[in-house]
Scaffold this active site. Structure first.
Site, short mmCIF file in Angstrom:
data_model
loop_
_atom_site.label_atom_id
_atom_site.label_comp_id
_atom_site.label_asym_id
_atom_site.label_seq_id
_atom_site.Cartn_x
_atom_site.Cartn_y
_atom_site.Cartn_z
N ASN A 41 -11.27 7.86 11.80
CA ASN A 41 -11.84 6.87 11.24
C ASN A 41 -13.36 6.99 10.75
OD1 ASN A 41 -9.48 5.14 11.69
ND2 ASN A 41 -10.00 4.39 13.44
N ARG A 367 0.78 2.04 -1.07
CA ARG A 367 0.57 3.22 -0.50
C ARG A 367 2.01 3.72 -0.24
NH1 ARG A 367 -4.74 4.64 0.86
NH2 ARG A 367 -6.10 2.92 1.23
N HIS A 427 -3.23 -5.33 -4.57
CA HIS A 427 -2.86 -5.30 -3.25
C HIS A 427 -1.74 -6.04 -2.53
CE1 HIS A 427 -4.19 -5.06 1.19
NE2 HIS A 427 -4.17 -3.99 0.86
#
Length: 684
Positions: A41, A367, A427
């Protein structure tokens, strides 16, 4: 200012993830995984967010964050906070390393403890697997460093031969594991850098190694589209991204790691070659970078991992003999992943591809990859002569290269491929299936809060809605037309999208709660999302709080809203849940005149967080759950139980810091694992 800083809020989230690495409630190797996640991250945070701040400084941008900080001020605060996180990472790893040793799991920093048989195996491994991938470079003072891949480890050496000194570098191959699992002892690992260093004489024969050091570099990894960029068609967009992916390897180095034992001479040599500021260099104790430690979780120690969990399959689909169309016609279905299987999403599209009565399939892909069963279903459908459209989002960060390959696979198969918009990300997560039934077209729609990715569906908490509602289906086709032609949809009845009508609908719903509060009616808002960053929406929540609306939020990551401030947000609470599964679903509940939870509540699911980019630079999707069994399941079960969670919850304090929740032990994630959802059973 009435807002928290976005970047510092994200760092607080990652701090919560890091703390799970020392939470003994998790099995030992899962603690190691949390440490690995926290470091991955941080790397991505630097590649994107810190790189963005640096670009602002280099361009002399005067733009400030919503809390009034300049880019330089934000960088200074980030560096200070990250320094404390590095200390916590090191302390966490020291403890984990000792705990692993008790389980006879070791990472050896040298090869002195290995026996002859193990050394022989390592020798073969190095020469067969590693040596062919290594490329040594000699450098003099005037030569530049070779291309160093992003997120790579590089060994730098000071060499001497016949009184002649020279520096050299060797970059570790990224195709190999960072930690080599000894074949003879499956719980012993050798870091790749240790192995390469051991055989360095074979790379520089005849030279004496006077000094050496290991460096880990992080580069600017973002792809930016200029506001004045003009792209006329899909082929130009493909070319732009092919070039951008190639150029990303040449991004600026924005962070350099090395050990505290690295000599000043080698550190100065590398710093000068990379033209780095001292503030971008971190000299650390112990193991350099923890992101690949999740490789240890592959060893055969199930007792040190979470017990395997088998998601439930919806009984109603089973009762209809796996006929998804019949199951959906009986009643809308809502599935709560990963507690309920993702197989119905795959099965729904697989059945659509094989069914002769299905004439068209339209699908967004954000994705995923060319090996996905969903992609295979689309290819099969195209091969059977159906009209198949796939809207692929090329701009999904760090997945751009995979999406280019996905385009090629679908294009060759005859799928109509579109990339949506150049300057907005698609998205939305939606599938539309058009089926001929009794001489008419019937539209079956799947809408999700998460990506069409079976792998992440095992660890991300998300919702899947299946419906054959006619208005939803017709709206979905209008939205696909918008994505492929840019023609703004007119007359949407049940679906809300950004940037057209979603934000306006949310504002309208918040205003209705304000009006109810002023009229003396119960007024509440429950919302769950990944991030809350849009100041306009934060201001709407502040106004609602000031009007007496009780607001409870579950925000996993970034939250710029200040909670519990008298006169501003005293009616707002914010909690973050960090546990075994990544909280990912977006759910918005409005009381609608009754105390939550109730059958009268208006419940929505969405692909969208409440962020500026979501409302302005993305095509997001939101739908209301109108079937009462479905909406009650989400409101009374998913949301209420999440608010009751104590074990994995952190509460936002008025100063922007988070405090671990206390009270009687209750884990919402454990509850969902153990209790069957009603929505996949009931037919009312």
């Amino acid at each position: 200012m009435d807002y928290l800083n976005r970047e510092l809020s994200w760092l607080e989230f990652n701090h919560r993830v890091l703390l799970e690495a020392s939470n003994s409630e998790h099995p030992l190797l899962e603690q190691v995984r949390f440490l690995s996640i926290s470091d991955k991250n941080l790397d991505e945070f630097y590649m994107v967010r810190v790189a963005g701040l640096k670009r602002k400084i280099w361009s002399n941008s005067k733009k400030k964050s919503i809390d009034g900080l300049s880019a330089q001020q934000q960088l200074e605060r980030i560096r200070k906070r990250v320094a404390t996180m590095f200390e916590l990472q090191f302390a966490s790893w020291q403890k984990l390393e000792k705990d692993l040793a008790k389980e006879k799991i070791y990472i050896f920093g040298d090869l002195g403890a290995l026996n002859d048989h193990e050394l022989e195996w390592l020798n073969s491994y190095f020469h067969e697997q590693v040596f062919p991938l290594l490329t040594p470079f000699y450098l003099n003072e005037d030569q530049s460093l070779p291309l160093l891949p992003n997120d790579s480890f590089t060994l730098v050496f000071k060499l001497k031969k016949d009184k002649h000194e020279i520096n050299a570098v060797v970059t570790q191959p990224k195709k190999l594991p960072r930690f080599i699992n000894l074949e003879a002892r499956d719980r012993v690992f050798i870091p790749l850098e240790v192995l390469v260093s051991h055989y360095i004489d074979e790379l520089f024969p005849g030279f004496q190694i006077d000094d050496q050091a290991l460096f880990h570099i992080i580069k600017d990894g973002d792809i930016k589209i200029d506001s004045d960029l003009e792209i006329d068609d899909d082929e130009e967009l493909l070319d732009f991204y092919r070039d951008a992916v190639r150029q990303r390897k040449y991004g600026d180095v924005i962070r350099l790691f090395t050990n505290k034992t690295t000599s000043t001479e080698l550190l100065d040599f590398v710093t000068k070659k990379l033209d780095l500021d001292p503030e971008d260099i971190f000299c650390l104790d112990g193991l350099l970078n923890y992101s690949e430690l999740d490789e240890l979780t592959k060893i055969k120690r199930p007792d040190l991992l979470y017990e395997k969990y088998q998601p439930r399959f919806p009984p109603r689909v089973e009762s209809h003999s796996l006929d998804y169309f019949a199951s959906i016609r009986a009643k809308d279905i809502i599935l709560h992943h990963p507690y309920e299987s993702y197989d119905p999403v795959i099965g729904f599209l697989g059945q659509a591809a094989a069914d002769d009565d299905v004439i068209a399939i339209k699908q967004t892909l954000y994705r995923t990859n060319s090996h996905s069963p969903i992609v295979k279903a689309l290819i099969l459908a195209a091969a059977k002569g159906k009209e198949v459209t796939a809207v692929i989002e090329l701009k999904a960060r760090f997945d751009e290269e995979a999406n280019l390959k996905l385009f090629e696979a679908l294009d060759i198969a005859g799928v109509q491929v579109s990339y949506g918009f150049v300057k907005m990300k698609t998205h939305s997560k939606i599938s539309s299936v058009v089926r001929r039934e009794n001489g008419e077209n019937k539209i079956y729609t799947h809408i999700g809060t998460g990506n069409y990715n079976p792998d992440t569906a095992r660890v991300y908490t998300d919702l899947s809605l299946f419906t054959c509602d006619d208005d939803v289906g017709k709206d979905s086709l209008k939205i696909f037309n918008y994505l492929t032609s840019s023609a703004e949809p007119k007359g949407l009845k049940k679906l809300y999208i950004t940037p057209i009508n979603m934000e306006q609908k949310l504002v309208e719903l918040i205003k209705q709660e304000i009006d109810n509060a002023k009229a003396g009616k119960p007024a509440q808002i429950w919302a769950k999302m990944n991030s809350l960053q849009d100041p306009y929406m934060v201001d709407r929540l502040y106004a609602a709080s000031q009007a007496g609306v009780k607001i409870d939020l579950i925000i996993r990551g970034i939250c710029v809203l200040k909670a519990g401030i008298e006169g501003l947000s005293e009616n707002i609470t914010v909690k973050s849940i960090v546990g075994r599964f990544l909280e990912h679903s977006r759910i918005f509940c409005f009381a609608n005149g009754q105390e939550l939870p109730s059958a009268q509540a208006r419940v929505f699911i969405s692909s969208s967080d409440w962020m500026q980019r979501s409302f302005m630079r993305r095509v997001e999707l939101m739908v209301e759950l109108e079937n009462k069994t479905v909406s009650t399941q989400v409101c009374r079960e998913v949301m209420q139980k999440s608010f009751e969670d104590v074990d994995q919850s952190w509460l936002l304090q008025s100063d922007g810091l988070y405090q671990k929740a206390d009270g009687q032990s209750f884990s919402a994630q454990k509850y969902f694992m153990e209790h069957q959802s009603l929505s996949g059973v009931s037919t009312d």
